[in-house]
Every structure is written in structure tokens, then in C-alpha cells.
Design an enzyme around this catalytic site. Structure first.
Site, mmCIF file in Angstrom:
data_model
loop_
_atom_site.group_PDB
_atom_site.id
_atom_site.type_symbol
_atom_site.label_atom_id
_atom_site.label_comp_id
_atom_site.label_asym_id
_atom_site.label_seq_id
_atom_site.Cartn_x
_atom_site.Cartn_y
_atom_site.Cartn_z
ATOM 1 N N GLN A 290 0.813 -1.206 0.000
ATOM 2 C CA GLN A 290 0.000 0.000 0.000
ATOM 3 C C GLN A 290 0.857 1.270 0.000
ATOM 4 O O GLN A 290 1.949 1.290 0.568
ATOM 5 C CB GLN A 290 -0.888 -0.023 1.252
ATOM 6 C CG GLN A 290 -2.144 0.809 1.098
ATOM 7 C CD GLN A 290 -3.039 0.697 2.325
ATOM 8 O OE1 GLN A 290 -2.601 0.283 3.391
ATOM 9 N NE2 GLN A 290 -4.285 1.063 2.167
ATOM 10 N N PHE A 291 0.344 2.316 -0.643
ATOM 11 C CA PHE A 291 0.977 3.643 -0.696
ATOM 12 C C PHE A 291 2.368 3.595 -1.331
ATOM 13 O O PHE A 291 3.252 4.357 -0.989
ATOM 14 C CB PHE A 291 1.053 4.270 0.702
ATOM 15 C CG PHE A 291 -0.283 4.313 1.402
ATOM 16 C CD1 PHE A 291 -1.390 4.898 0.781
ATOM 17 C CD2 PHE A 291 -0.456 3.756 2.651
ATOM 18 C CE1 PHE A 291 -2.624 4.917 1.406
ATOM 19 C CE2 PHE A 291 -1.685 3.776 3.284
ATOM 20 C CZ PHE A 291 -2.778 4.361 2.660
ATOM 21 N N ARG A 292 2.542 2.637 -2.227
ATOM 22 C CA ARG A 292 3.814 2.504 -2.966
ATOM 23 C C ARG A 292 4.999 2.192 -2.050
ATOM 24 O O ARG A 292 6.160 2.407 -2.405
ATOM 25 C CB ARG A 292 4.126 3.755 -3.801
ATOM 26 C CG ARG A 292 2.977 4.233 -4.617
ATOM 27 C CD ARG A 292 3.272 4.331 -6.100
ATOM 28 N NE ARG A 292 2.029 4.562 -6.836
ATOM 29 C CZ ARG A 292 1.535 3.706 -7.724
ATOM 30 N NH1 ARG A 292 2.177 2.602 -8.010
ATOM 31 N NH2 ARG A 292 0.423 3.969 -8.343
ATOM 32 N N LEU A 293 4.689 1.690 -0.859
ATOM 33 C CA LEU A 293 5.773 1.299 0.052
ATOM 34 C C LEU A 293 6.040 -0.189 -0.143
ATOM 35 O O LEU A 293 5.854 -1.015 0.748
ATOM 36 C CB LEU A 293 5.388 1.631 1.505
ATOM 37 C CG LEU A 293 5.142 3.124 1.736
ATOM 38 C CD1 LEU A 293 4.644 3.385 3.150
ATOM 39 C CD2 LEU A 293 6.422 3.908 1.474
#
Ligand code: FMN
Length: 206
Positions: free
Chosen positions: A181-184
Site C-alpha cells: 500500500q501507498f507505494r511502500l
């Protein structure tokens, strides 16, 4: 390796890239609609200009990742010239990527013969009929070549063309990436100085 075959485990805890790759490929075989073995193959020409196209992975183990092609094709000439290549798998259904790179060797004649013999008859004829990557004046010329080789090899075994074989990329780097999630995203690279050497595992910022 986790008992679950890694499917639900934390892959960043794994310490052996080939088992991890095998597990991810098994997952892809279940969820990808077609060609879970489809992979982008990057090469470089004599002028340092990169090139990329899809191929099918036809085997892998601790010695490397194998694909087959026409050695007189553009990719064939580039691989034979530079003796280096890279691959990138993207399994959309899993939101996973694996990339690897390394030096490239040629598979043995026995290995290439065995794989060639396993291909459908039409594909074996096609390997003779296609001057892959060279100009084709029209579809008819290809169909004519197919008809000629079909007649030539109407009876008995179809030999493997001398210019058709497999390459094996012996990775010095294999990177596993999984969407979070959230490009993490989770990102782990296994690297080593030489093929067949010990792996160093490095987690990386996404
Ligand atoms: C999903 C997919 C799989 C492919 N698999 C192969 C393959 O295993 N070997 C091959 O020579 N070409 C394969 N091709 C065709 C190549 O992408 C490419 O068009 C062709 O090999 C000529 O490339 P080159 O001119 O760079 O040599 C595949 C194409 C697609 C879309």
C-alpha cells in the site's frame, strides 16, 4: 522455506532466490490467465543500444534461466555479441515483479535437442521456416517456406536447425518486488560478484 510454499509468508525473510522464484512462479501458474512464464528479455547491441522483447522461460534452476530462440535473430546476435542479458517478469494478477541479470551461456546440444523434440510439430517446422528478425517480403513467402519444410520433413524426425537453441542467463542479481500500500513496496535483491558465488541479500527502499 516456509511450509506454505511462501504463498502467504513474508518473502523478505527468504534467503535463497531460486526457491523463492519457484514459489512465485507456481503462484503465477495458478493466477495468470496465460503465459505465466512470459518475460521481458533485455539485451544490448554492439553500439550499447538496449533492446527488449518478450520470450518464454523454458527452464530454470540454480544454474540459471533458460529461453529458446533463433541465434540469427536480433536478440540472438545481441546475446552472442555481449554475452549479457536481463529479464523482467511482471505477474499482474499477483502484483509482483522479478528482475534478474547476468552473463549468458548457450545450453548444451542435448538440452536443446530434448526441448526442441518436445515442441509441437508445427513449431518445429516454424523454426526452419522463419528467418527470424530479417525482412519478409510478404506473408506468402513465409507460408511457402512452411509448405516446403512440411514437405521436406513429411516423414520421420524433424532435426533441430543448427541456428536454433537456448540461452541460459546465469544471474548475478535477482530482485523480488511485491506491491504494498501507498507505494511502500517490499523489495529484496539477491546479489553476488560471480555466478555460482554466495548470495548477499539486500533489502531496498521501494
Ligand atoms: C508472450 C510472448 C512470448 C514469446 N516467446 C518467444 C520465445 O520464447 N522465443 C522467441 O524467439 N521469441 C518469442 N516471442 C517473440 C519475441 O518477442 C520477438 O518478437 C522475436 O523473438 C524477435 O525478436 P528479436 O528481433 O529481438 O530477436 C514471444 C513473444 C511474446 C509476445
Amino acid at each position: 522455506m516456509s511450509e506454505s510454499g511462501l504463498t502467504s509468508g513474508d518473502f523478505t525473510e527468504e534467503n535463497e532466490p531460486f526457491a523463492l522464484f519457484a514459489s512465485w512462479l507456481r503462484d503465477a501458474e495458478k493466477s495468470e490467465p496465460n503465459d505465466p512464464t512470459a518475460v521481458a528479455l533485455a539485451t544490448v547491441d554492439d553500439h550499447g543500444m538496449p533492446n527488449v522483447r518478450m520470450v518464454l522461460l523454458k527452464g530454470f534452476d540454480e544454474h540459471g534461466f533458460v529461453f529458446y530462440t533463433n541465434f540469427e535473430s536480433q536478440k540472438g546476435r545481441e546475446v552472442l555479441g555481449q554475452k549479457k542479458a536481463a529479464m523482467c517478469f511482471h505477474w499482474k494478477s499477483l502484483r509482483r515483479q522479478v528482475r534478474l541479470r547476468g552473463e549468458v551461456g548457450v545450453v548444451s546440444d542435448a538440452e536443446a535437442d530434448a526441448y526442441y523434440a518436445s515442441r509441437p510439430r508445427g513449431s518445429r517446422i516454424g523454426a526452419w521456416a522463419s528467418k527470424q528478425s530479417r525482412p519478409l517480403e510478404g506473408r506468402f513467402a513465409l507460408e511457402k517456406a512452411v509448405a516446403e519444410y512440411t514437405a521436406k520433413y513429411a516423414i520421420g524426425e524433424i532435426p533441430r536447425p543448427p541456428y536454433w537453441s537456448g540461452f541460459r542467463i546465469k544471474p548475478i542479481s535477482i530482485e523480488f518486488w511485491h506491491d504494498r500500500q501507498f507505494r511502500l513496496h517490499d523489495r529484496v535483491e539477491f546479489r553476488r560478484a560471480v555466478a555460482d558465488g554466495p548470495w548477499e541479500k539486500v533489502r531496498m527502499y521501494p
